[in-house]
Design a protein around this motif. Structure first.
Motif, mmCIF file in Angstrom:
data_model
loop_
_atom_site.group_PDB
_atom_site.id
_atom_site.type_symbol
_atom_site.label_atom_id
_atom_site.label_comp_id
_atom_site.label_asym_id
_atom_site.label_seq_id
_atom_site.Cartn_x
_atom_site.Cartn_y
_atom_site.Cartn_z
ATOM 1 N N GLY A 206 0.796 -1.222 0.000
ATOM 2 C CA GLY A 206 0.000 0.000 0.000
ATOM 3 C C GLY A 206 0.826 1.268 0.000
ATOM 4 N N ALA A 207 2.142 1.150 -0.140
ATOM 5 C CA ALA A 207 3.023 2.328 -0.123
ATOM 6 C C ALA A 207 3.080 2.991 -1.497
ATOM 7 N N ARG A 208 3.592 4.220 -1.536
ATOM 8 C CA ARG A 208 3.814 4.962 -2.774
ATOM 9 C C ARG A 208 5.196 5.598 -2.724
ATOM 10 N N HIS A 238 1.703 2.949 3.893
ATOM 11 C CA HIS A 238 0.272 2.947 4.195
ATOM 12 C C HIS A 238 0.019 3.567 5.563
ATOM 13 N N LYS A 239 0.907 3.317 6.504
ATOM 14 C CA LYS A 239 0.838 3.915 7.831
ATOM 15 C C LYS A 239 2.224 4.363 8.252
ATOM 16 N N GLY A 240 2.282 5.426 9.024
ATOM 17 C CA GLY A 240 3.564 5.886 9.545
ATOM 18 C C GLY A 240 4.151 7.048 8.767
ATOM 19 N N TYR A 241 5.279 7.534 9.245
ATOM 20 C CA TYR A 241 5.963 8.667 8.630
ATOM 21 C C TYR A 241 6.605 8.283 7.292
ATOM 22 N N PRO A 242 6.852 9.274 6.430
ATOM 23 C CA PRO A 242 7.575 9.015 5.184
ATOM 24 C C PRO A 242 8.977 8.466 5.458
ATOM 25 N N ALA A 259 14.253 -2.003 -6.575
ATOM 26 C CA ALA A 259 13.557 -3.097 -5.891
ATOM 27 C C ALA A 259 12.269 -2.608 -5.241
ATOM 28 N N THR A 260 12.325 -1.437 -4.624
ATOM 29 C CA THR A 260 11.129 -0.858 -4.005
ATOM 30 C C THR A 260 10.077 -0.534 -5.058
#
Length: 296
Positions: A206-208, A238-242, A259-260
């Motif tokens: 869910g990250a960007r 998705h949750k937490g700081y950048p 990879a990310t």
């Protein structure tokens, strides 16, 4: 800032070149070599080429992957290990141990474990071997709400960053104090010991990735005290700081960045397919292409 998670592609549409096989049914243009190992521990782990086609061997042609079959491919090498010091590197294939052929990662590991020393490994390097490692030494920042780089270089922390890896799920981004700590964690996990190493973990599902450049180029910042440009990416979980990850060179940043980016793109594609079929998922409540995998 631009979200480039969906519009940057690592794949190519070029038609694969046909390959000719040698007497061992391996691509003819590859190279063979032997390594003499005296140490009790080799310091390497093995997977099949098929296991690694979406990660370490991402850029290798499918027909080369197919030709390698189930043969053991080096997927991990510990720092200053017997493998590293004797030229047995990532992506190399072990064909035999003291003259005995090995046809799978499990057979290779077992044979090496029980083989008397000195030990001779006959190895093979695929033609035009191009690896896609997913780890490296970086400066990181993950404890503020800002998407931007810190205003001072001293605010960054030095970490050894690993995306996925052989002891974590593909969606985990792990940060260790250094490569030695990562090697210790790998060894302890492999031996089913409780891990004694401190690690900072982040979930990429869910990250960007957020960048200033629309073409997917990493962000830059120049610190007067450093005298040169730093390159960095910002991951918005998705949750937490950048999560900011930086390097002094583009080449240094590329392995972890690529990879990310690959995982996030695949994750978003899986989510889109799931929503088309079943509707919006609950928290991580969808079947990712990586969900049942735990490989390098």
């Amino acid at each position: 800032a631009t979200d480039i998670s969906c519009n940057v592609s690592d794949s190519t549409s070029e038609e694969e070149k046909s390959i000719e096989l040698d007497q061992n049914s391996l691509p003819k243009a590859g190279e063979y070599y032997e390594a003499r190992i005296n140490a009790k521990s080799l310091g390497a782990m093995f997977y099949t080429a098929r296991d690694l086609e979406d990660t370490l061997l991402y850029h290798m042609p499918t027909n080369v992957i197919d030709a390698m079959g189930t043969r053991p491919i080096v997927a991990y090498v510990a720092e200053d290990s017997a493998a590293e010091n004797n030229g047995v590197h990532l992506g190399h294939c072990v064909l035999s141990v003291n003259g005995s052929d090995v046809s799978s990662p499990e057979e290779c590991a077992e044979t090496i474990r029980n083989c008397p020393r000195p030990m001779m490994l006959r190895c093979y390097v695929m033609p035009e071997l191009e690896l896609s490692p997913a780890e490296g030494n970086h400066m990181v920042k993950y404890d503020t709400k800002s998407l931007d780089a810190p205003t001072s270089s001293v605010e960054w922390k030095a970490k050894y960053v690993v995306v996925g890896g052989i002891i974590a799920k593909p969606w985990m981004l792990n940060m260790y104090y250094n490569k030695k700590d990562y090697d210790t964690a790998v060894k302890e996990t492999h031996m089913n010991f409780k891990c004694s190493i401190k690690v900072k973990q982040f979930d990429l599902r869910g990250a960007r990735i957020v960048l200033d450049d629309k073409n997917g180029k990493p962000n830059t910042i120049r610190y007067p005290s450093e005298g040169k440009v730093w390159y960095f990416i910002t991951i918005l979980p998705h949750k937490g700081y950048p999560i900011k990850i930086s390097s002094e060179t583009l080449d240094g940043l590329e392995p972890v960045y690529s990879a990310t980016r690959r995982f996030i793109r695949r994750d978003m594609e899986d989510r889109y397919r799931y929503e088309e079929k079943y509707g919006a998922p609950t928290k991580h409540g969808y079947q990712s292409a990586y969900s049942s995998q735990n490989r390098y």
